[in-house]
Design a protein around this motif. Structure first.
Motif, PDB file in Angstrom:
ATOM      1  N   LEU A  87       0.816  -1.213   0.000  1.00 49.49           N
ATOM      2  CA  LEU A  87       0.000   0.000   0.000  1.00 49.49           C
ATOM      3  C   LEU A  87       0.849   1.262   0.000  1.00 49.49           C
ATOM      4  O   LEU A  87       0.492   2.267   0.617  1.00 49.49           O
ATOM      5  CB  LEU A  87      -0.929  -0.004   1.221  1.00 49.49           C
ATOM      6  N   GLN A  88       1.979   1.228  -0.668  1.00 43.51           N
ATOM      7  CA  GLN A  88       2.764   2.441  -0.837  1.00 43.51           C
ATOM      8  C   GLN A  88       1.967   3.451  -1.657  1.00 43.51           C
ATOM      9  O   GLN A  88       1.141   3.093  -2.503  1.00 43.51           O
ATOM     10  CB  GLN A  88       4.092   2.127  -1.520  1.00 43.51           C
ATOM     11  N   THR A  89       2.253   4.727  -1.397  1.00 43.01           N
ATOM     12  CA  THR A  89       1.440   5.798  -1.993  1.00 43.01           C
ATOM     13  C   THR A  89       1.394   5.696  -3.512  1.00 43.01           C
ATOM     14  O   THR A  89       0.330   5.834  -4.122  1.00 43.01           O
ATOM     15  CB  THR A  89       1.993   7.166  -1.566  1.00 43.01           C
ATOM     16  N   GLU A  90       2.540   5.459  -4.136  1.00 44.26           N
ATOM     17  CA  GLU A  90       2.583   5.399  -5.596  1.00 44.26           C
ATOM     18  C   GLU A  90       1.772   4.222  -6.130  1.00 44.26           C
ATOM     19  O   GLU A  90       1.069   4.348  -7.144  1.00 44.26           O
ATOM     20  CB  GLU A  90       4.031   5.299  -6.079  1.00 44.26           C
ATOM     21  N   ARG A  91       1.866   3.079  -5.430  1.00 36.46           N
ATOM     22  CA  ARG A  91       1.102   1.913  -5.886  1.00 36.46           C
ATOM     23  C   ARG A  91      -0.395   2.142  -5.710  1.00 36.46           C
ATOM     24  O   ARG A  91      -1.185   1.818  -6.599  1.00 36.46           O
ATOM     25  CB  ARG A  91       1.534   0.674  -5.100  1.00 36.46           C
ATOM     26  N   LYS A  93      -1.912   5.029  -5.562  1.00 35.55           N
ATOM     27  CA  LYS A  93      -2.313   6.048  -6.539  1.00 35.55           C
ATOM     28  C   LYS A  93      -2.526   5.426  -7.918  1.00 35.55           C
ATOM     29  O   LYS A  93      -3.504   5.715  -8.602  1.00 35.55           O
ATOM     30  CB  LYS A  93      -1.239   7.134  -6.609  1.00 35.55           C
ATOM     31  N   GLY A  94      -1.588   4.564  -8.331  1.00 42.38           N
ATOM     32  CA  GLY A  94      -1.736   3.900  -9.633  1.00 42.38           C
ATOM     33  C   GLY A  94      -2.974   3.021  -9.691  1.00 42.38           C
ATOM     34  O   GLY A  94      -3.684   2.990 -10.699  1.00 42.38           O
ATOM     35  N   ALA A  95      -3.255   2.304  -8.581  1.00 42.92           N
ATOM     36  CA  ALA A  95      -4.442   1.433  -8.555  1.00 42.92           C
ATOM     37  C   ALA A  95      -5.729   2.246  -8.628  1.00 42.92           C
ATOM     38  O   ALA A  95      -6.657   1.906  -9.378  1.00 42.92           O
ATOM     39  CB  ALA A  95      -4.423   0.575  -7.293  1.00 42.92           C
ATOM     40  N   ILE A  96      -5.784   3.335  -7.865  1.00 36.83           N
ATOM     41  CA  ILE A  96      -6.988   4.177  -7.883  1.00 36.83           C
ATOM     42  C   ILE A  96      -7.166   4.823  -9.244  1.00 36.83           C
ATOM     43  O   ILE A  96      -8.287   4.894  -9.777  1.00 36.83           O
ATOM     44  CB  ILE A  96      -6.903   5.236  -6.770  1.00 36.83           C
ATOM     45  N   LEU A  97      -6.057   5.319  -9.836  1.00 31.41           N
ATOM     46  CA  LEU A  97      -6.134   5.921 -11.172  1.00 31.41           C
ATOM     47  C   LEU A  97      -6.623   4.906 -12.195  1.00 31.41           C
ATOM     48  O   LEU A  97      -7.454   5.231 -13.060  1.00 31.41           O
ATOM     49  CB  LEU A  97      -4.765   6.465 -11.569  1.00 31.41           C
ATOM     50  N   TRP A  98      -6.137   3.678 -12.092  1.00 28.78           N
ATOM     51  CA  TRP A  98      -6.590   2.631 -13.016  1.00 28.78           C
ATOM     52  C   TRP A  98      -8.079   2.360 -12.843  1.00 28.78           C
ATOM     53  O   TRP A  98      -8.813   2.213 -13.827  1.00 28.78           O
ATOM     54  CB  TRP A  98      -5.789   1.364 -12.764  1.00 28.78           C
ATOM     55  N   LEU A  99      -8.553   2.310 -11.608  1.00 29.73           N
ATOM     56  CA  LEU A  99      -9.978   2.078 -11.356  1.00 29.73           C
ATOM     57  C   LEU A  99     -10.830   3.226 -11.884  1.00 29.73           C
ATOM     58  O   LEU A  99     -11.894   3.001 -12.486  1.00 29.73           O
ATOM     59  CB  LEU A  99     -10.214   1.897  -9.856  1.00 29.73           C
ATOM     60  N   GLU A 332      -4.886  12.428  -4.262  1.00 27.36           N
ATOM     61  CA  GLU A 332      -5.504  12.862  -3.012  1.00 27.36           C
ATOM     62  C   GLU A 332      -6.106  11.682  -2.258  1.00 27.36           C
ATOM     63  O   GLU A 332      -5.960  11.566  -1.031  1.00 27.36           O
ATOM     64  CB  GLU A 332      -6.580  13.916  -3.304  1.00 27.36           C
ATOM     65  N   LEU A 333      -6.782  10.791  -2.980  1.00 25.79           N
ATOM     66  CA  LEU A 333      -7.356   9.615  -2.318  1.00 25.79           C
ATOM     67  C   LEU A 333      -6.266   8.719  -1.743  1.00 25.79           C
ATOM     68  O   LEU A 333      -6.428   8.145  -0.656  1.00 25.79           O
ATOM     69  CB  LEU A 333      -8.218   8.831  -3.317  1.00 25.79           C
ATOM     70  N   ALA A 334      -5.143   8.585  -2.468  1.00 23.33           N
ATOM     71  CA  ALA A 334      -4.033   7.779  -1.969  1.00 23.33           C
ATOM     72  C   ALA A 334      -3.443   8.377  -0.698  1.00 23.33           C
ATOM     73  O   ALA A 334      -3.107   7.654   0.250  1.00 23.33           O
ATOM     74  CB  ALA A 334      -2.957   7.647  -3.048  1.00 23.33           C
ATOM     75  N   LEU A 335      -3.313   9.699  -0.648  1.00 24.35           N
ATOM     76  CA  LEU A 335      -2.788  10.363   0.547  1.00 24.35           C
ATOM     77  C   LEU A 335      -3.740  10.198   1.734  1.00 24.35           C
ATOM     78  O   LEU A 335      -3.311   9.987   2.875  1.00 24.35           O
ATOM     79  CB  LEU A 335      -2.545  11.843   0.264  1.00 24.35           C
ATOM     80  N   ILE A 336      -5.038  10.326   1.459  1.00 26.01           N
ATOM     81  CA  ILE A 336      -6.026  10.118   2.521  1.00 26.01           C
ATOM     82  C   ILE A 336      -5.940   8.697   3.072  1.00 26.01           C
ATOM     83  O   ILE A 336      -5.954   8.475   4.283  1.00 26.01           O
ATOM     84  CB  ILE A 336      -7.440  10.412   1.992  1.00 26.01           C
ATOM     85  N   LEU A 337      -5.835   7.725   2.158  1.00 28.08           N
ATOM     86  CA  LEU A 337      -5.721   6.331   2.585  1.00 28.08           C
ATOM     87  C   LEU A 337      -4.432   6.096   3.360  1.00 28.08           C
ATOM     88  O   LEU A 337      -4.416   5.354   4.351  1.00 28.08           O
ATOM     89  CB  LEU A 337      -5.778   5.415   1.360  1.00 28.08           C
ATOM     90  N   GLU A 338      -3.339   6.747   2.931  1.00 33.54           N
ATOM     91  CA  GLU A 338      -2.068   6.585   3.636  1.00 33.54           C
ATOM     92  C   GLU A 338      -2.150   7.132   5.058  1.00 33.54           C
ATOM     93  O   GLU A 338      -1.696   6.494   6.012  1.00 33.54           O
ATOM     94  CB  GLU A 338      -0.962   7.301   2.865  1.00 33.54           C
TER      95      GLU A 338
END
Length: 411
Positions: A87-91, A93-99, A332-338
């Protein structure tokens, strides 16, 4: 003295026999780990060592493997480390962007407008049902929308002024509807009753002085007002014409237009404006408390949400802003999740382990695996090591046989 031929066989036979026995004994022992796969019976009695060691103890093996993995490999600490790496931020972020991109692509390829129908149901429920209920609850507060209504009053109503076109149209409307000659004539007739004429005449006589006193007492106004009322009653068309001419000569239209152009709430006294703001605030809040929910419900039923949702979906599909914002939204969603995981990851992992039941999954998978597959999997992993054990058995048997041959030779 040279050895005889029979003595040579006595010396050669032990190493050969020992290597053969050692080799095949180890091979048989390894095979007996897995075979036979099922128990064998002789006269309805189960033969010993059937089935093989692993098939016979497969359930205990599954439990031991599960305990070993959960206690040594998949500990909560290791699972937390694994989750942090995944659950690293970049990973994320990439997963959310893909979704998000996948969802947008799915919306674009939606030929049956399923997304629009779902959005229409959401808007219909939100505006027509949920929002009215929420409004009923919020409207009970004394300060409900007070600041918002005050801002609307100060920024819109207080600074509002009519344009020249609006002032002219409003003046024309007043002259046609409110100050129409026939209405003015009728109002004049209603006003000039006998009592009112007498009151006006008496007041004119008592409160005038000088030349006006002479005119009031010699001629009076009672006769003139009575004749005016009679004229308005008997000569309606002519009276309307005279009133219209009087309005034109007095330039009532221009005077009204100038009044409306110069009219502004800012010109009123401060106390009046303050009182008007309070009155407006109270009137709006009272209306929302009493009829706001009904208004929203009726407003919702009057809108074709299916068409509105189709327009919204089509706009989203063609919007460059949406496409360009996907990266920012995913970040932003990735940062919130982090930030959320930093605080509660340990708690989440602790709750997830019992829910996932990883130990039971391992046990069930091993128990569900057939002995043939277990043997095949084991052979594929340690085939060379098992073959080395078999070969070692042959070598050890050969060495023991050589030792026996040496002992025979020395004797």
């Amino acid at each position: 003295m040279p050895l005889e031929f029979s003595n040579w066989w006595q010396i050669i036979l032990p190493p050969v026999t020992g290597s053969i026995i050692g080799y095949f004994t180890n091979d048989l022992a390894i095979n007996m780990l897995f075979r036979p796969y099922k128990p064998l019976y002789f006269f309805q009695k189960q033969l010993p060592f059937t089935p093989g060691l692993i098939p016979r103890n497969q359930e205990r093996l599954a439990q031991k493997v599960s305990d070993t993995i959960m206690n040594s490999l998949l500990t909560p600490e290791e699972l937390q480390k694994l989750a942090k790496r995944l659950l690293q931020t970049e990973r994320v972020k990439g997963a959310i962007l893909w979704l998000l991109q996948l969802a947008l692509k799915q919306i674009k390829e939606d030929k049956k407008q399923k997304s629009a129908k779902i959005l229409a149901d959401i808007l219909r429920d939100l505006i027509g049902d949920s929002l009215p209920k929420l409004l009923k609850v919020l409207a009970r507060k004394d300060d409900f929308l007070q600041n918002q209504i005050d801002q609307i009053f100060d920024r819109i109503l207080l600074e509002f002024k009519l344009t020249e076109l609006q002032a002219r149209q409003l003046s024309d409307w007043l002259l046609q509807v409110i100050f129409a000659p026939d209405l003015l004539r009728q109002a004049l007739i209603n006003f000039l009753t006998d009592r009112n004429i007498s009151v006006i005449d008496e007041g004119f006589r008592e409160k005038t002085s000088g030349t006006y006193w002479v005119v009031a007492n010699l001629f009076g106004v009672k006769n003139a007002l009575s004749r005016l009322r009679t004229f308005c009653l008997d000569e309606q068309e002519m009276a309307n014409t005279r009133i219209k001419e009087l309005l034109l000569s007095l330039e009532i239209r221009n005077r009204l237009k100038e009044f409306f152009l110069s009219f502004s709430l800012q010109n009123l006294p401060v106390a009046t404006v303050k009182q008007l703001r309070q009155t407006t605030n109270k009137a709006v809040r009272d209306y929302l408390q009493e009829k706001g929910a009904i208004f929203l419900h009726e407003f919702s039923t009057s809108i074709d949400w299916d068409k509105v949702s189709v327009l919204i979906i089509n706009r989203l599909q063609a919007s460059m802003v949406v496409n360009s914002s996907l990266g920012l939204i995913s970040e932003e969603l990735a940062l919130i999740l982090e930030r959320y995981l930093e605080e509660d990851l340990e708690k989440i992992v602790a709750e997830a382990i019992p829910i996932l039941s990883i130990d039971q999954v391992i046990i069930e998978r091993i128990k569900a695996t057939s002995p043939e597959n277990l043997e095949e999997a084991t052979q594929s992993i340690v085939k060379s090591e098992l073959q080395a054990i078999v070969n070692l058995g042959g070598i050890l048997g050969f060495i023991i046989g050589v030792i026996q041959s040496l002992l025979l030779f020395l004797r």
